[in-house]
Design a protein around this motif. Structure first.
Motif, PDB file in Angstrom:
ATOM      1  N   GLU A   1      -4.578   2.384 -11.671  1.00 17.30           N
ATOM      2  CA  GLU A   1      -3.926   3.666 -11.394  1.00 17.30           C
ATOM      3  C   GLU A   1      -4.109   4.620 -12.568  1.00 17.30           C
ATOM      4  O   GLU A   1      -3.782   4.282 -13.708  1.00 17.30           O
ATOM      5  N   TYR A   2      -4.596   5.831 -12.255  1.00 15.63           N
ATOM      6  CA  TYR A   2      -4.727   6.883 -13.272  1.00 15.63           C
ATOM      7  C   TYR A   2      -3.588   7.887 -13.130  1.00 15.63           C
ATOM      8  O   TYR A   2      -3.192   8.251 -12.024  1.00 15.63           O
ATOM      9  N   GLY A   3      -3.097   8.368 -14.279  1.00 12.51           N
ATOM     10  CA  GLY A   3      -2.026   9.355 -14.271  1.00 12.51           C
ATOM     11  C   GLY A   3      -0.718   8.768 -13.795  1.00 12.51           C
ATOM     12  O   GLY A   3      -0.065   9.316 -12.904  1.00 12.51           O
ATOM     13  N   VAL A   4      -0.323   7.675 -14.404  1.00 15.77           N
ATOM     14  CA  VAL A   4       0.893   6.949 -14.009  1.00 15.77           C
ATOM     15  C   VAL A   4       2.129   7.838 -14.059  1.00 15.77           C
ATOM     16  O   VAL A   4       3.054   7.684 -13.254  1.00 15.77           O
ATOM     17  N   GLY A   5       2.154   8.786 -15.004  1.00 18.82           N
ATOM     18  CA  GLY A   5       3.357   9.615 -15.158  1.00 18.82           C
ATOM     19  C   GLY A   5       4.556   8.766 -15.512  1.00 18.82           C
ATOM     20  O   GLY A   5       4.497   7.917 -16.410  1.00 18.82           O
ATOM     21  N   THR A   6       5.652   8.937 -14.793  1.00 20.40           N
ATOM     22  CA  THR A   6       6.869   8.164 -15.076  1.00 20.40           C
ATOM     23  C   THR A   6       6.919   6.860 -14.283  1.00 20.40           C
ATOM     24  O   THR A   6       7.947   6.180 -14.286  1.00 20.40           O
ATOM     25  N   GLY A   7       5.854   6.523 -13.579  1.00 19.40           N
ATOM     26  CA  GLY A   7       5.764   5.215 -12.942  1.00 19.40           C
ATOM     27  C   GLY A   7       6.248   5.131 -11.511  1.00 19.40           C
ATOM     28  O   GLY A   7       6.434   4.029 -10.978  1.00 19.40           O
ATOM     29  N   ASN A   8       6.413   6.273 -10.852  1.00 19.34           N
ATOM     30  CA  ASN A   8       6.974   6.247  -9.495  1.00 19.34           C
ATOM     31  C   ASN A   8       6.049   5.585  -8.475  1.00 19.34           C
ATOM     32  O   ASN A   8       6.499   4.805  -7.634  1.00 19.34           O
ATOM     33  N   LEU A   9       4.754   5.908  -8.515  1.00 20.59           N
ATOM     34  CA  LEU A   9       3.815   5.231  -7.631  1.00 20.59           C
ATOM     35  C   LEU A   9       3.652   3.772  -8.036  1.00 20.59           C
ATOM     36  O   LEU A   9       3.602   2.880  -7.179  1.00 20.59           O
ATOM     37  N   THR A  10       3.590   3.523  -9.325  1.00 16.92           N
ATOM     38  CA  THR A  10       3.374   2.163  -9.828  1.00 16.92           C
ATOM     39  C   THR A  10       4.433   1.205  -9.321  1.00 16.92           C
ATOM     40  O   THR A  10       4.130   0.041  -9.006  1.00 16.92           O
ATOM     41  N   GLU A  11       5.680   1.663  -9.243  1.00 19.56           N
ATOM     42  CA  GLU A  11       6.757   0.809  -8.727  1.00 19.56           C
ATOM     43  C   GLU A  11       6.446   0.319  -7.319  1.00 19.56           C
ATOM     44  O   GLU A  11       6.791  -0.813  -6.961  1.00 19.56           O
ATOM     45  N   ARG A  12       5.801   1.142  -6.527  1.00 21.95           N
ATOM     46  CA  ARG A  12       5.417   0.730  -5.180  1.00 21.95           C
ATOM     47  C   ARG A  12       4.202  -0.187  -5.195  1.00 21.95           C
ATOM     48  O   ARG A  12       4.120  -1.151  -4.438  1.00 21.95           O
ATOM     49  N   LEU A  13       3.251   0.125  -6.062  1.00 22.18           N
ATOM     50  CA  LEU A  13       2.019  -0.652  -6.111  1.00 22.18           C
ATOM     51  C   LEU A  13       2.276  -2.116  -6.463  1.00 22.18           C
ATOM     52  O   LEU A  13       1.623  -3.015  -5.915  1.00 22.18           O
ATOM     53  N   VAL A  14       3.201  -2.362  -7.371  1.00 25.98           N
ATOM     54  CA  VAL A  14       3.426  -3.743  -7.813  1.00 25.98           C
ATOM     55  C   VAL A  14       3.979  -4.610  -6.690  1.00 25.98           C
ATOM     56  O   VAL A  14       3.877  -5.849  -6.758  1.00 25.98           O
ATOM     57  N   ASN A  15       4.541  -4.000  -5.654  1.00 27.32           N
ATOM     58  CA  ASN A  15       5.038  -4.767  -4.511  1.00 27.32           C
ATOM     59  C   ASN A  15       3.939  -5.108  -3.514  1.00 27.32           C
ATOM     60  O   ASN A  15       4.164  -5.904  -2.591  1.00 27.32           O
ATOM     61  N   ARG A  16       2.759  -4.512  -3.684  1.00 29.28           N
ATOM     62  CA  ARG A  16       1.670  -4.712  -2.725  1.00 29.28           C
ATOM     63  C   ARG A  16       0.423  -5.311  -3.353  1.00 29.28           C
ATOM     64  O   ARG A  16      -0.376  -5.938  -2.662  1.00 29.28           O
ATOM     65  N   ALA A  17       0.243  -5.097  -4.625  1.00 26.68           N
ATOM     66  CA  ALA A  17      -0.993  -5.510  -5.284  1.00 26.68           C
ATOM     67  C   ALA A  17      -0.790  -6.824  -6.046  1.00 26.68           C
ATOM     68  O   ALA A  17       0.320  -7.173  -6.444  1.00 26.68           O
ATOM     69  N   GLN A  18      -1.892  -7.502  -6.250  1.00 22.90           N
ATOM     70  CA  GLN A  18      -1.851  -8.716  -7.056  1.00 22.90           C
ATOM     71  C   GLN A  18      -1.722  -8.389  -8.537  1.00 22.90           C
ATOM     72  O   GLN A  18      -1.059  -9.089  -9.296  1.00 22.90           O
ATOM     73  N   LYS A  19      -2.359  -7.299  -8.939  1.00 25.58           N
ATOM     74  CA  LYS A  19      -2.335  -6.870 -10.334  1.00 25.58           C
ATOM     75  C   LYS A  19      -2.483  -5.364 -10.389  1.00 25.58           C
ATOM     76  O   LYS A  19      -3.313  -4.798  -9.673  1.00 25.58           O
ATOM     77  N   VAL A  20      -1.685  -4.692 -11.204  1.00 20.29           N
ATOM     78  CA  VAL A  20      -1.777  -3.248 -11.403  1.00 20.29           C
ATOM     79  C   VAL A  20      -1.947  -2.969 -12.882  1.00 20.29           C
ATOM     80  O   VAL A  20      -1.203  -3.503 -13.716  1.00 20.29           O
TER      81      VAL A  20
END
Length: 213
Positions: free
Chosen positions: A51-70
């Motif tokens: 993920e590029y441009g994580v910012g404050t991590g709002n998308l990342t919080e969702r990604l970790v529930n779906r991806a094997q590794k972020v």
């Protein structure tokens, strides 16, 4: 390479989550359906995600529930600090759209929201060419960002912002590197991607580009 905006995002970091909630009328349409936009990106990925441009991590919080590794990349130090507090063990690295971290597994998907417009059109092509060299066939780029059907549509949007006295929004639209969908389509085709675009609010489209064999 987009890092000319680092100071802006350092200053914005503490209030970023308030802004995306729609509290600022100038940017209310830009961030309309913000949560649904993040969901739309996150539901298209699995496996190993960059993920590029994580910012404050709002998308990342969702990604970790779906991806094997972020793995997250974020150029703003203040944004990184907030994201790391939210995300715990998820790695968030200092870098830009051209940093490909060393991993022990191929990257399956490259994602970003509200960030790709920080690259000039020439830098966008450089980034897409890089991602084409990294992704295997079937891998994808999934970006959600402000973009326009034509340059005329962009000019009309700036005029509407001026008419509403949205000075900050109009200045952003003039000075940042918002591009057109046909231009992105041409770059993606050139670098062996099949692409599709779907509008999610008056400003933001989701771009999904799948690497061809």
């Amino acid at each position: 390479m987009g890092r000319e905006f680092d100071q802006l995002f350092d200053e914005w970091a503490s209030t970023y989550d308030e802004t995306v909630s729609g509290i600022d009328p100038e940017y209310a349409e830009v961030f309309m359906h913000y949560e649904k936009i993040l969901d739309a990106v996150s539901t298209k990925v699995s496996g190993y995600v960059l993920e590029y441009g994580v910012g404050t991590g709002n998308l990342t919080e969702r990604l970790v529930n779906r991806a094997q590794k972020v793995i997250g990349i974020e150029p703003s130090a203040e944004m990184r600090n907030i994201a790391r507090t939210k995300l715990g063990s998820v790695p968030v690295m200092d870098g830009d759209f051209f940093l490909i971290p060393t991993t022990n597994h191929p990257i399956d998907h490259i994602v970003s929201t509200y960030a790709f417009h920080h690259l000039t059109d020439q830098e966008k092509e450089k980034a897409i060419a890089l991602y084409s060299s990294v992704l295997a066939p079937g891998g994808s780029i999934v970006f959600a960002d402000t973009m326009f059907l034509t340059d005329e549509k962009k000019a009309e949007t700036i005029q509407r912002a001026d008419a509403a006295d949205y000075k900050r929004l109009a200045e952003d639209l003039r000075t940042e590197y918002y591009t057109t969908i046909p231009y992105l389509q041409s770059l993606l085709e050139k670098h062996h991607f099949t692409s599709s675009f779907k509008q999610l609010n008056p400003y933001v489209w989701i771009m999904e580009a799948v690497k061809r064999s």
